[in-house]
Design a protein around this motif. Structure first.
Motif, PDB file in Angstrom:
ATOM      1  N   VAL A 100       0.524  -1.128  -0.197  1.00 36.18           N
ATOM      2  CA  VAL A 100       0.336   0.197  -0.187  1.00 36.18           C
ATOM      3  C   VAL A 100       0.672   1.548   0.197  1.00 36.18           C
ATOM      4  O   VAL A 100       2.263   1.109   0.345  1.00 36.18           O
ATOM      5  CB  VAL A 100      -1.169   0.561   1.137  1.00 36.18           C
ATOM      6  N   ASP A 101       0.164   2.634  -0.428  1.00 40.66           N
ATOM      7  CA  ASP A 101       0.768   3.702   0.080  1.00 40.66           C
ATOM      8  C   ASP A 101       1.715   3.903   0.573  1.00 40.66           C
ATOM      9  O   ASP A 101       0.443   3.713   1.740  1.00 40.66           O
ATOM     10  CB  ASP A 101       0.502   4.346  -0.785  1.00 40.66           C
ATOM     11  N   ALA A 131       0.045   0.492  12.644  1.00 41.59           N
ATOM     12  CA  ALA A 131      -0.536  -0.660  11.920  1.00 41.59           C
ATOM     13  C   ALA A 131      -0.053  -1.926  11.173  1.00 41.59           C
ATOM     14  O   ALA A 131      -0.197  -2.925  10.898  1.00 41.59           O
ATOM     15  CB  ALA A 131      -2.779  -1.181  11.963  1.00 41.59           C
ATOM     16  N   HIS A 132      -0.061  -1.108   9.831  1.00 41.96           N
ATOM     17  CA  HIS A 132       0.635  -1.733   8.668  1.00 41.96           C
ATOM     18  C   HIS A 132       2.391  -2.055   9.539  1.00 41.96           C
ATOM     19  O   HIS A 132       2.825  -1.942   9.432  1.00 41.96           O
ATOM     20  CB  HIS A 132       0.851  -1.546   7.653  1.00 41.96           C
ATOM     21  N   PRO A 133       2.938  -3.591   8.950  1.00 48.59           N
ATOM     22  CA  PRO A 133       3.968  -3.526   9.746  1.00 48.59           C
ATOM     23  C   PRO A 133       4.976  -2.273   8.719  1.00 48.59           C
ATOM     24  O   PRO A 133       4.814  -2.431   7.465  1.00 48.59           O
ATOM     25  CB  PRO A 133       3.686  -5.296   9.159  1.00 48.59           C
ATOM     26  N   ALA A 134       6.222  -3.027   9.352  1.00 51.05           N
ATOM     27  CA  ALA A 134       7.174  -2.670   8.637  1.00 51.05           C
ATOM     28  C   ALA A 134       8.120  -3.238   7.876  1.00 51.05           C
ATOM     29  O   ALA A 134       8.328  -4.710   8.051  1.00 51.05           O
ATOM     30  CB  ALA A 134       8.599  -1.647   9.384  1.00 51.05           C
ATOM     31  N   LEU A 135       8.615  -3.064   6.877  1.00 48.16           N
ATOM     32  CA  LEU A 135       8.939  -4.992   5.940  1.00 48.16           C
ATOM     33  C   LEU A 135      10.467  -4.635   5.794  1.00 48.16           C
ATOM     34  O   LEU A 135      11.434  -3.250   5.958  1.00 48.16           O
ATOM     35  CB  LEU A 135       8.913  -4.398   4.441  1.00 48.16           C
ATOM     36  N   ARG A 169      -5.532  -6.118   7.130  1.00 48.23           N
ATOM     37  CA  ARG A 169      -5.826  -7.332   6.881  1.00 48.23           C
ATOM     38  C   ARG A 169      -5.199  -7.405   5.119  1.00 48.23           C
ATOM     39  O   ARG A 169      -4.685  -8.707   4.957  1.00 48.23           O
ATOM     40  CB  ARG A 169      -6.688  -8.120   7.096  1.00 48.23           C
ATOM     41  N   ALA A 170      -6.232  -6.740   4.168  1.00 47.93           N
ATOM     42  CA  ALA A 170      -6.158  -7.038   2.664  1.00 47.93           C
ATOM     43  C   ALA A 170      -5.179  -6.449   2.505  1.00 47.93           C
ATOM     44  O   ALA A 170      -4.545  -7.023   1.286  1.00 47.93           O
ATOM     45  CB  ALA A 170      -7.567  -6.209   2.203  1.00 47.93           C
ATOM     46  N   ALA A 171      -4.422  -5.492   2.847  1.00 50.17           N
ATOM     47  CA  ALA A 171      -3.378  -5.246   2.491  1.00 50.17           C
ATOM     48  C   ALA A 171      -1.922  -5.831   2.743  1.00 50.17           C
ATOM     49  O   ALA A 171      -0.905  -6.435   2.040  1.00 50.17           O
ATOM     50  CB  ALA A 171      -2.816  -3.256   3.136  1.00 50.17           C
ATOM     51  N   LEU A 172      -2.301  -6.578   3.718  1.00 50.18           N
ATOM     52  CA  LEU A 172      -0.728  -7.992   4.054  1.00 50.18           C
ATOM     53  C   LEU A 172      -1.562  -8.809   2.519  1.00 50.18           C
ATOM     54  O   LEU A 172      -0.450  -9.681   2.648  1.00 50.18           O
ATOM     55  CB  LEU A 172      -1.553  -8.244   5.183  1.00 50.18           C
ATOM     56  N   ASN A 173      -2.898  -9.307   2.371  1.00 47.39           N
ATOM     57  CA  ASN A 173      -2.683  -9.971   1.894  1.00 47.39           C
ATOM     58  C   ASN A 173      -2.720 -11.413   1.561  1.00 47.39           C
ATOM     59  O   ASN A 173      -2.201 -11.777   0.423  1.00 47.39           O
ATOM     60  CB  ASN A 173      -2.503  -9.367  -0.068  1.00 47.39           C
ATOM     61  N   GLY A 174      -2.361 -11.911   2.767  1.00 47.39           N
ATOM     62  CA  GLY A 174      -2.416 -13.266   2.789  1.00 47.39           C
ATOM     63  C   GLY A 174      -1.044 -13.527   3.263  1.00 47.39           C
ATOM     64  O   GLY A 174      -0.539 -14.788   2.890  1.00 47.39           O
ATOM     65  N   ARG A 175       0.111 -12.571   2.835  1.00 47.64           N
ATOM     66  CA  ARG A 175       0.933 -12.472   2.615  1.00 47.64           C
ATOM     67  C   ARG A 175       2.743 -13.216   3.899  1.00 47.64           C
ATOM     68  O   ARG A 175       3.059 -13.529   4.575  1.00 47.64           O
ATOM     69  CB  ARG A 175       2.166 -11.719   2.239  1.00 47.64           C
ATOM     70  N   LEU A 176       1.656 -12.969   5.409  1.00 44.22           N
ATOM     71  CA  LEU A 176       1.540 -13.566   6.457  1.00 44.22           C
ATOM     72  C   LEU A 176       0.740 -14.421   7.508  1.00 44.22           C
ATOM     73  O   LEU A 176      -0.354 -14.022   7.218  1.00 44.22           O
ATOM     74  CB  LEU A 176       1.565 -12.123   7.117  1.00 44.22           C
ATOM     75  N   THR A 177       1.233 -15.646   7.396  1.00 45.14           N
ATOM     76  CA  THR A 177       0.022 -16.938   8.404  1.00 45.14           C
ATOM     77  C   THR A 177       0.612 -17.575   9.058  1.00 45.14           C
ATOM     78  O   THR A 177       0.336 -18.539   9.479  1.00 45.14           O
ATOM     79  CB  THR A 177       0.552 -18.291   6.931  1.00 45.14           C
ATOM     80  N   ASP A 178       1.500 -16.443  10.252  1.00 44.05           N
ATOM     81  CA  ASP A 178       2.216 -17.076  11.453  1.00 44.05           C
ATOM     82  C   ASP A 178       0.560 -16.699  11.957  1.00 44.05           C
ATOM     83  O   ASP A 178      -0.047 -15.353  12.496  1.00 44.05           O
ATOM     84  CB  ASP A 178       2.786 -15.807  12.292  1.00 44.05           C
ATOM     85  N   PRO A 179       0.506 -17.433  12.400  1.00 41.30           N
ATOM     86  CA  PRO A 179      -0.844 -17.577  13.961  1.00 41.30           C
ATOM     87  C   PRO A 179      -0.582 -17.228  15.228  1.00 41.30           C
ATOM     88  O   PRO A 179      -1.932 -16.545  15.579  1.00 41.30           O
ATOM     89  CB  PRO A 179      -1.069 -19.433  14.232  1.00 41.30           C
ATOM     90  N   ARG A 180       0.377 -16.586  15.063  1.00 42.13           N
ATOM     91  CA  ARG A 180       0.289 -16.323  16.569  1.00 42.13           C
ATOM     92  C   ARG A 180      -0.024 -14.579  16.503  1.00 42.13           C
ATOM     93  O   ARG A 180      -0.666 -13.496  17.322  1.00 42.13           O
ATOM     94  CB  ARG A 180       1.808 -15.776  17.307  1.00 42.13           C
ATOM     95  N   VAL A 181      -0.078 -14.271  15.321  1.00 49.37           N
ATOM     96  CA  VAL A 181      -0.502 -12.838  14.300  1.00 49.37           C
ATOM     97  C   VAL A 181      -2.270 -12.308  14.108  1.00 49.37           C
ATOM     98  O   VAL A 181      -2.715 -13.231  13.739  1.00 49.37           O
ATOM     99  CB  VAL A 181       0.087 -12.095  13.736  1.00 49.37           C
TER     100      VAL A 181
END
Length: 205
Positions: A100-101, A131-135, A169-181
């Motif tokens: 995302v921008d 809330a969006h993660p840093a990469l 969640r949409a911004a992450l686009n399913g790329r993080l699957t860690d069940p802890r988060v």
């Protein structure tokens, strides 16, 4: 895909941040270092394989950078608190271009034998109020969690709380699957981490 890399506790001073985390978790943090490009410094804590906690603050002895600091630290005020989460990836520049921008531009960093690149927003503020993660992308095969002492702390869960949880969640686009988060909805942006310690389960917010 993204992997959870570390969580950040911001503080007005490093001393205050370290004291708050050590009191909450009942363990001592390990010396970190300085980030010359950002005018910040930190202390660290291993949370198990591949994951750690960072307490970060402006370094009053470092020259101020000519650009906003990461994690919106230029505007930080109040008690130490969980302020950001960071996920690692391969091909950082490609991931930033697809994000995302406001996810930032790649900047290169080095401290000792640790080398990494990280997406830093031009204004220092990550999307969705942080809330969006840093990469982050690590280089050279070394990661802080490998060199930090293991004091028996493990991240059990991380809640990323924001009113636009669905958009995050949409911004992450399913790329993080860690069940802890878990990204959950609430009007007030916040983070909540459950950490198993030698003294039992503790909570950081």
């Amino acid at each position: 895909m993204f992997e959870l890399d570390h969580i950040a506790v911001a503080a007005e001073t490093l001393t205050e941040g370290v004291a708050a985390v050590e009191a909450a978790l009942g363990v001592d943090l390990t010396a970190g270092g300085q980030h010359d490009k950002m005018g910040t410094h930190n202390r660290l804590l291993s949370l198990g394989e591949g994951v750690y906690l960072e307490v970060i603050a402006i370094n009053p002895e470092a020259p101020a950078p000519d650009h906003p600091r990461w994690f919106d630290l230029d505007r930080f005020a109040g008690a130490p608190r969980l302020s950001n989460w960071i996920v690692r990836c391969d091909y950082l520049e490609r991931e930033l271009a697809a994000s995302v921008d406001g996810a930032g531009q790649s900047m290169a960093f080095q401290r000792g034998d640790l080398q990494w690149s990280m997406g830093v927003p031009a204004d220092g503020v990550l999307p969705f109020d942080g809330a969006h993660p840093a990469l982050i992308e690590w280089h050279g095969g070394r990661h802080p969690s490998v060199v930090l002492p293991d004091v028996g702390c493990r991240l059990v869960s991380l809640e990323v709380i924001h009113s636009e949880a669905a958009a995050v969640r949409a911004a992450l686009n399913g790329r993080l699957t860690d069940p802890r988060v878990k990204v959950v909805a609430d009007d007030v942006p916040a983070f909540r981490a459950e950490i198993q310690t030698p003294a039992g389960l503790r909570v950081l917010t």
